[in-house]
Design a protein around this motif. Structure first.
Motif, PDB file in Angstrom:
ATOM      1  N   LEU A  12       0.831  -1.200   0.000  1.00 38.04           N
ATOM      2  CA  LEU A  12       0.000   0.000   0.000  1.00 38.04           C
ATOM      3  C   LEU A  12       0.869   1.255   0.000  1.00 38.04           C
ATOM      4  O   LEU A  12       1.992   1.246   0.521  1.00 38.04           O
ATOM      5  N   SER A  13       0.361   2.303  -0.558  1.00 38.06           N
ATOM      6  CA  SER A  13       1.083   3.575  -0.556  1.00 38.06           C
ATOM      7  C   SER A  13       1.157   4.120   0.864  1.00 38.06           C
ATOM      8  O   SER A  13       0.295   3.836   1.707  1.00 38.06           O
ATOM      9  N   ALA A  14       2.177   4.916   1.121  1.00 36.59           N
ATOM     10  CA  ALA A  14       2.366   5.483   2.457  1.00 36.59           C
ATOM     11  C   ALA A  14       1.164   6.321   2.870  1.00 36.59           C
ATOM     12  O   ALA A  14       0.836   6.414   4.058  1.00 36.59           O
ATOM     13  N   ALA A  15       0.486   6.899   1.897  1.00 33.17           N
ATOM     14  CA  ALA A  15      -0.668   7.746   2.191  1.00 33.17           C
ATOM     15  C   ALA A  15      -1.803   6.952   2.839  1.00 33.17           C
ATOM     16  O   ALA A  15      -2.620   7.522   3.574  1.00 33.17           O
ATOM     17  N   LEU A  16      -1.869   5.649   2.564  1.00 34.84           N
ATOM     18  CA  LEU A  16      -2.943   4.827   3.117  1.00 34.84           C
ATOM     19  C   LEU A  16      -2.553   4.102   4.401  1.00 34.84           C
ATOM     20  O   LEU A  16      -3.410   3.503   5.057  1.00 34.84           O
ATOM     21  N   HIS A  17      -1.267   4.138   4.758  1.00 37.82           N
ATOM     22  CA  HIS A  17      -0.818   3.430   5.958  1.00 37.82           C
ATOM     23  C   HIS A  17      -1.560   3.896   7.204  1.00 37.82           C
ATOM     24  O   HIS A  17      -2.107   3.091   7.967  1.00 37.82           O
ATOM     25  N   GLY A  18      -1.563   5.203   7.428  1.00 37.34           N
ATOM     26  CA  GLY A  18      -2.184   5.735   8.631  1.00 37.34           C
ATOM     27  C   GLY A  18      -3.666   5.460   8.706  1.00 37.34           C
ATOM     28  O   GLY A  18      -4.208   5.113   9.761  1.00 37.34           O
ATOM     29  N   GLU A  19      -4.348   5.590   7.568  1.00 38.82           N
ATOM     30  CA  GLU A  19      -5.799   5.364   7.552  1.00 38.82           C
ATOM     31  C   GLU A  19      -6.118   3.898   7.812  1.00 38.82           C
ATOM     32  O   GLU A  19      -7.061   3.578   8.547  1.00 38.82           O
ATOM     33  N   ALA A  20      -5.348   2.994   7.218  1.00 40.50           N
ATOM     34  CA  ALA A  20      -5.569   1.570   7.450  1.00 40.50           C
ATOM     35  C   ALA A  20      -5.322   1.223   8.911  1.00 40.50           C
ATOM     36  O   ALA A  20      -6.082   0.455   9.527  1.00 40.50           O
ATOM     37  N   LYS A  21      -4.269   1.788   9.490  1.00 40.40           N
ATOM     38  CA  LYS A  21      -3.940   1.495  10.882  1.00 40.40           C
ATOM     39  C   LYS A  21      -5.005   2.026  11.829  1.00 40.40           C
ATOM     40  O   LYS A  21      -5.430   1.327  12.758  1.00 40.40           O
ATOM     41  N   ARG A  22      -5.458   3.246  11.618  1.00 43.33           N
ATOM     42  CA  ARG A  22      -6.482   3.818  12.504  1.00 43.33           C
ATOM     43  C   ARG A  22      -7.776   3.007  12.458  1.00 43.33           C
ATOM     44  O   ARG A  22      -8.421   2.778  13.484  1.00 43.33           O
ATOM     45  N   TRP A  23      -8.159   2.588  11.259  1.00 44.68           N
ATOM     46  CA  TRP A  23      -9.397   1.809  11.112  1.00 44.68           C
ATOM     47  C   TRP A  23      -9.262   0.458  11.807  1.00 44.68           C
ATOM     48  O   TRP A  23     -10.112   0.067  12.612  1.00 44.68           O
ATOM     49  N   PHE A  24      -8.185  -0.244  11.506  1.00 45.67           N
ATOM     50  CA  PHE A  24      -8.005  -1.588  12.070  1.00 45.67           C
ATOM     51  C   PHE A  24      -7.840  -1.534  13.585  1.00 45.67           C
ATOM     52  O   PHE A  24      -8.441  -2.336  14.317  1.00 45.67           O
ATOM     53  N   MET A  25      -7.023  -0.620  14.070  1.00 45.58           N
ATOM     54  CA  MET A  25      -6.762  -0.536  15.509  1.00 45.58           C
ATOM     55  C   MET A  25      -7.970  -0.015  16.272  1.00 45.58           C
ATOM     56  O   MET A  25      -8.087  -0.240  17.483  1.00 45.58           O
ATOM     57  N   GLY A  26      -8.877   0.671  15.586  1.00 45.40           N
ATOM     58  CA  GLY A  26     -10.018   1.267  16.254  1.00 45.40           C
ATOM     59  C   GLY A  26     -11.239   0.386  16.359  1.00 45.40           C
ATOM     60  O   GLY A  26     -12.280   0.817  16.871  1.00 45.40           O
ATOM     61  N   ILE A  27     -11.139  -0.871  15.881  1.00 46.20           N
ATOM     62  CA  ILE A  27     -12.279  -1.789  15.974  1.00 46.20           C
ATOM     63  C   ILE A  27     -11.989  -2.878  17.000  1.00 46.20           C
ATOM     64  O   ILE A  27     -10.836  -3.156  17.314  1.00 46.20           O
ATOM     65  N   ASP A  28     -13.028  -3.491  17.514  1.00 48.75           N
ATOM     66  CA  ASP A  28     -12.891  -4.567  18.494  1.00 48.75           C
ATOM     67  C   ASP A  28     -13.032  -5.901  17.765  1.00 48.75           C
ATOM     68  O   ASP A  28     -14.142  -6.354  17.474  1.00 48.75           O
ATOM     69  N   LEU A  29     -11.911  -6.531  17.492  1.00 48.14           N
ATOM     70  CA  LEU A  29     -11.924  -7.786  16.738  1.00 48.14           C
ATOM     71  C   LEU A  29     -12.591  -8.916  17.510  1.00 48.14           C
ATOM     72  O   LEU A  29     -13.118  -9.856  16.910  1.00 48.14           O
ATOM     73  N   SER A  30     -12.576  -8.833  18.834  1.00 45.48           N
ATOM     74  CA  SER A  30     -13.134  -9.919  19.644  1.00 45.48           C
ATOM     75  C   SER A  30     -14.648 -10.053  19.469  1.00 45.48           C
ATOM     76  O   SER A  30     -15.224 -11.098  19.779  1.00 45.48           O
ATOM     77  N   LYS A  31     -15.294  -9.006  18.964  1.00 49.40           N
ATOM     78  CA  LYS A  31     -16.742  -9.028  18.789  1.00 49.40           C
ATOM     79  C   LYS A  31     -17.150  -9.378  17.365  1.00 49.40           C
ATOM     80  O   LYS A  31     -18.329  -9.313  17.025  1.00 49.40           O
ATOM     81  N   ARG A  32     -16.181  -9.736  16.540  1.00 50.63           N
ATOM     82  CA  ARG A  32     -16.477  -9.999  15.134  1.00 50.63           C
ATOM     83  C   ARG A  32     -16.134 -11.443  14.756  1.00 50.63           C
ATOM     84  O   ARG A  32     -15.121 -11.984  15.175  1.00 50.63           O
TER      85      ARG A  32
END
Length: 221
Positions: free
Chosen positions: A100-120
């Motif tokens: 992925l381009s560097a421009a998408l790194h931060g957005e991907a990280k914020r989205w993934f880190m901001g969800i609760d995987l244990s509930k999915r």
């Protein structure tokens, strides 16, 4: 020295703490709160593949790193911090694998880190990798002008990086094309809505960088 009701007696590590549970009381009385350790440590003990541990016990240094990073304190484990650490590396590894381009790194990280995987997805083994893949796929599909990927494409038309990881998800974790399409659809629908994310993970972020510094850099061992 004048007496002060707020003053504390001299802490002698050889003393016996005033607590019923010996080790709990020992560390809480003589040191920091074992349940809320300071994870923003400045020292990085490098244990990567290029680390030189000739003549040294690697497990000792890895254990020391876990102590001073805040993930472990002897027999206690800071599971919340360990979860943050593993999730962070999951998404970082995924967006690097997908180039992925560097421009998408931060957005991907914020989205993934901001969800609760244990509930999915019933916490199925490997679901974190599937979720990270799906998030990256949605972002590329919606925001990239140079690349194109969708799980419904013919295999020969898919972006080669995404196709390679697709095959790995299937062979290593058992997520077939149907599972990938379903997951992509869920995150695409989530993207259309206003994302509601939990940013409490940010309190664990180190002050200097997300990535540990290599040997020789300031703060490294």
């Amino acid at each position: 020295m004048s007496k002060n009701s707020d003053s504390k007696p001299f802490s002698d590590w050889n003393g016996t703490p005033p607590a019923s549970s010996y080790w709990d009381g020992f560390f809480e009385y003589h040191a920091n709160d074992i349940y809320s350790p300071d994870t923003n440590n400045r020292t990085v003990i490098w244990t990567g593949q290029d680390a030189d541990f000739t003549g040294l016990d690697t497990s000792y240094w890895m254990k020391l790193d876990s102590y001073q990073s805040g993930s472990r304190n002897l027999e206690w484990v800071n599971y919340e911090y360990v979860t943050y650490y593993l999730n962070r590396h999951t998404i970082e590894a995924m967006y690097h694998q997908l180039d992925l381009s560097a421009a998408l790194h931060g957005e991907a990280k914020r989205w993934f880190m901001g969800i609760d995987l244990s509930k999915r997805a019933g916490r199925r083994k490997g679901y974190g990798d599937l979720a990270a893949f799906s998030i990256c796929a949605v972002l590329v599909n919606k925001k990239s002008k140079e690349r194109d990927y969708h799980p419904n494409q013919l295999d020969e038309n898919k972006d080669p990086y995404f196709r390679r990881v697709e095959l790995c998800l299937d062979s290593a974790l058992g997520f077939d094309k149907s599972s990938i399409r379903k997951s992509y659809g869920e995150y695409e629908a989530e993207y259309r809505k206003k994302l509601v994310l939990d940013y409490s993970y940010q309190r664990f972020e180190r002050a200097e960088k997300f990535h540990p510094m290599p040997p020789g850099e300031e703060g490294g061992i």
